[in-house]
Design an enzyme around this catalytic site. Sequence first.
Site, short mmCIF file in Angstrom:
data_model
loop_
_atom_site.label_atom_id
_atom_site.label_comp_id
_atom_site.label_asym_id
_atom_site.label_seq_id
_atom_site.Cartn_x
_atom_site.Cartn_y
_atom_site.Cartn_z
N ASP A 51 0.62 -1.03 -0.17
CA ASP A 51 -0.03 0.22 -0.14
C ASP A 51 0.89 1.34 -0.14
OD1 ASP A 51 -2.56 -1.32 -0.22
OD2 ASP A 51 -2.85 -0.89 1.64
N GLY A 52 1.98 1.27 0.76
CA GLY A 52 2.92 2.63 0.90
C GLY A 52 3.40 2.61 -0.56
N THR A 163 -8.46 3.98 7.57
CA THR A 163 -8.00 2.72 7.97
C THR A 163 -6.46 2.80 8.47
OG1 THR A 163 -7.55 1.86 5.67
CG2 THR A 163 -9.83 1.61 6.43
N ALA A 164 -5.94 3.87 8.39
CA ALA A 164 -4.42 3.78 8.38
C ALA A 164 -4.03 4.56 9.76
CB ALA A 164 -3.65 4.63 7.35
N SER A 168 -5.56 3.93 13.98
CA SER A 168 -4.34 3.73 15.16
C SER A 168 -4.66 4.66 16.27
CB SER A 168 -3.06 3.61 14.49
OG SER A 168 -2.52 5.06 14.38
#
Length: 266
Positions: A51-52, A163-164, A168
């Site tokens: 994803d990065g 979601t990232a 968190s």
Amino acid sequence: MEKRMNVYIYSKHDEESLRKKATVEEALTSEGFTTLENHEDANIIISLGSDGTFLQAVRKTDFRQDCLYAGISVTGDHSLYCDFHYNNLSDMVQIIQHAELEVRRYPLIEVTIDEHKPFYCLNEFSIRSNIIRTFVLDVMINDKHFETFLGDGLIASTPTGSTAYNKSMHGAVVDPLLNCFQVTELASVNNNQYRTLGSSFILSGERSLKLRVHQDGNDFPIMAADNEALPVRKVENVHIVLSDKMIKTVKLKNNSFWEKVQRMFL
């Protein structure tokens, strides 16, 4: 040759990544695709990695609006932006070849720092104190003062970016079909002088957010767009809106945003 057959592949430059890139190029050219060395003439841009890597591919190719993005995972793990796996390239080739290819659209946020040129984020924009103490931000919604924040910083995230980093920090996961963006606190301090909402909040795409950095000696914050640090130094005002631009990706059957979230977290 149809323009839709022109492909640009973005990957890291280490030996293993370049080897896998060559394998993907071979698989595509054998099916009639043309792989290009520059992205300007391609209308399919493929990231090879994680994803990065997908975030970097979108940024390095200037958030193209006239092309389709696709992500290939090399780890085999499920991810948000990589719909395909390196060990099953045939699926990707068949889907991209389909004449009635459907697309998924992911929203972007547009960020302007003082008088600098605006830039875009697919995941999130974050601003943090650059020294080991809190800093102060005036939070404005539609140019009206909402709160004065004291703490480590703030995150503004897109629905897919929810979601990232946002998740968190206990922000909500947001459906990308909603025209909105989210603001999440990083270690806020609430006392008799400073008071914040104490939770993340979601703004309509019709609203604007302005962050005014108090010039109290901590006015050189650390800022990041997705997974890249920004080189801007002294900061006074940050203006954030939901962009009209969207990133288009391959839409796969039985692979909706919420199915991805379920696989990743449940």
